[in-house]
Design an enzyme around this catalytic site. Structure first.
Site, PDB file in Angstrom:
ATOM      1  CE  LYS A 252       9.963   5.163  -7.716  1.00  0.00           C
ATOM      2  NZ  LYS A 252       8.891   4.840  -6.770  1.00  0.00           N
TER       3      LYS A 252
ATOM      4  CG  ASP B 183       9.087   4.425  -2.891  1.00  0.00           C
ATOM      5  OD1 ASP B 183       9.057   5.628  -2.602  1.00  0.00           O
ATOM      6  OD2 ASP B 183       9.299   4.154  -4.182  1.00  0.00           O
TER       7      ASP B 183
END
Ligand code: NDP
Length: 288
Positions: free
Chosen positions: A73, A109
């Protein structure tokens, strides 16, 4: 609607390691089929060392984009052309859109968390919120809530590994958004109790309570749970954590991280296709 893979089918998928357990291929492929979109989504086991060359292949081929999970990420950022505001502030990317070879990184997210909070009747705009933790999930949730108009966010974290990340998170929110943020030691029960008393939402974004350590809770004193407080966990295994159970016993509304997972995927799907994921179908098939 059904389609068959043809010479014009586009692909994308999940990059990270491990990925075999992920629900994302099922969610996205079911959605593509349901909406008759000629795309497929696969899972690719890719380590951080092999990420750069893999991203270069995804850029050159006719992909719609891809998702990233651990450990990719943060590492992906150097390979991208542009970042969304949330991805820049969080410093991590979970969704990349490929537009004719130009790669833009997003972080959905936090959007997923905020959407799941809304579905549970929580209004983020103007609210005072306590967030436990300062890892990837906490950063995504806290930054998105700050961007969505939260008035004040209290971050509480252990004075261990991620303490300096917690300080950076608070600085970023104070500098880059209209929200006021502060940092407390999670072990300082007096200050934590005061912050929780002032909050309408408590977000556990630590891994405390996640299986197999289901007896653990980040909040040692359950008397801090008050009427009017919603208590949420980003954890979804178990479905009800000890924190949620103890809060529920004191009359708090609670929710877990299942729909954060669902809605981060729905937000990625919208970025790739411009269409809404059929979330009721996905809930029924994979989240019930
Ligand atoms: P990180 O490792 O990046 O961060 C974990 C955080 O939890 C750190 O602040 C860590 O503090 C803290 N922590 C860990 N154990 C304890 C404990 N016993 N007591 C207090 N604090 C603790 O993990 P992530 O942020 O990626 O993930 C955190 C949780 O969120 C996991 O359970 C994960 O499954 C879940 N998650 C859920 C998602 C969803 O879609 N629902 C998405 C992403 C994550 P320290 O650094 O001091 O150890």
């Amino acid at each position: 609607m059904q389609y068959t893979i043809s010479g014009t089918t586009r692909f994308g998928g999940l990059l990270g390691s491990p990925v075999a357990h992920s629900l994302s291929p099922a969610m996205h492929n079911t959605s593509f089929q349901e909406l008759g979109i000629n795309c497929v989504y696969l899972a690719f086991d890719v380590t951080a060392e092999r990420l750069k060359e893999t991203v270069s292949v995804f850029r050159q081929l006719n992909t719609y984009g891809f998702n990233l999970t651990m450990p990719c990420k943060k590492a992906v950022i150097e390979s991208l052309d542009e970042l969304s505001e949330a991805a820049r502030l969080i410093g991590a990317v979970n969704t990349v859109v490929n537009c004719g070879g130009r790669l833009t990184g997003h972080n959905t997210d936090g959007i997923g968390y905020v959407e799941s909070a809304r579905e549970n009747g929580v209004e983020i705009c103007g609210s005072e919120i306590t967030v436990l933790g300062a890892g990837g999930a906490a950063m995504a949730a806290a930054v998105q809530m700050a961007l969505d108009g939260a008035r004040r966010i209290h971050i509480a974290n252990r004075r261990t590994r991620s303490w300096s990340a917690a300080q950076d998170l608070v600085d970023t929110i104070n500098k880059e958004t209209q929200c006021e943020a502060d940092l407390t030691d999670l072990e300082d029960s007096t200050v934590l109790a005061r912050h929780i008393a002032d909050s309408s939402l408590l977000t556990n974004a630590t891994s405390a309570g996640m299986a197999p350590d289901t007896g653990v809770t980040p909040v040692k004193d359950p008397s801090v749970f008050h009427e009017g407080l919603t208590v949420s966990d980003v954890i979804y295994n178990p479905r009800q954590t000890r924190l949620m159970r103890e809060a529920s016993e004191r009359g708090c509304r609670t929710f877990n991280g299942m729909y954060m997972l669902l809605y981060q995927g729905a937000a990625a799907f919208r970025l790739w296709t411009g269409q809404d994921m059929p979330v009721e179908l996905i809930k029924e098939r994979y989240f019930s």
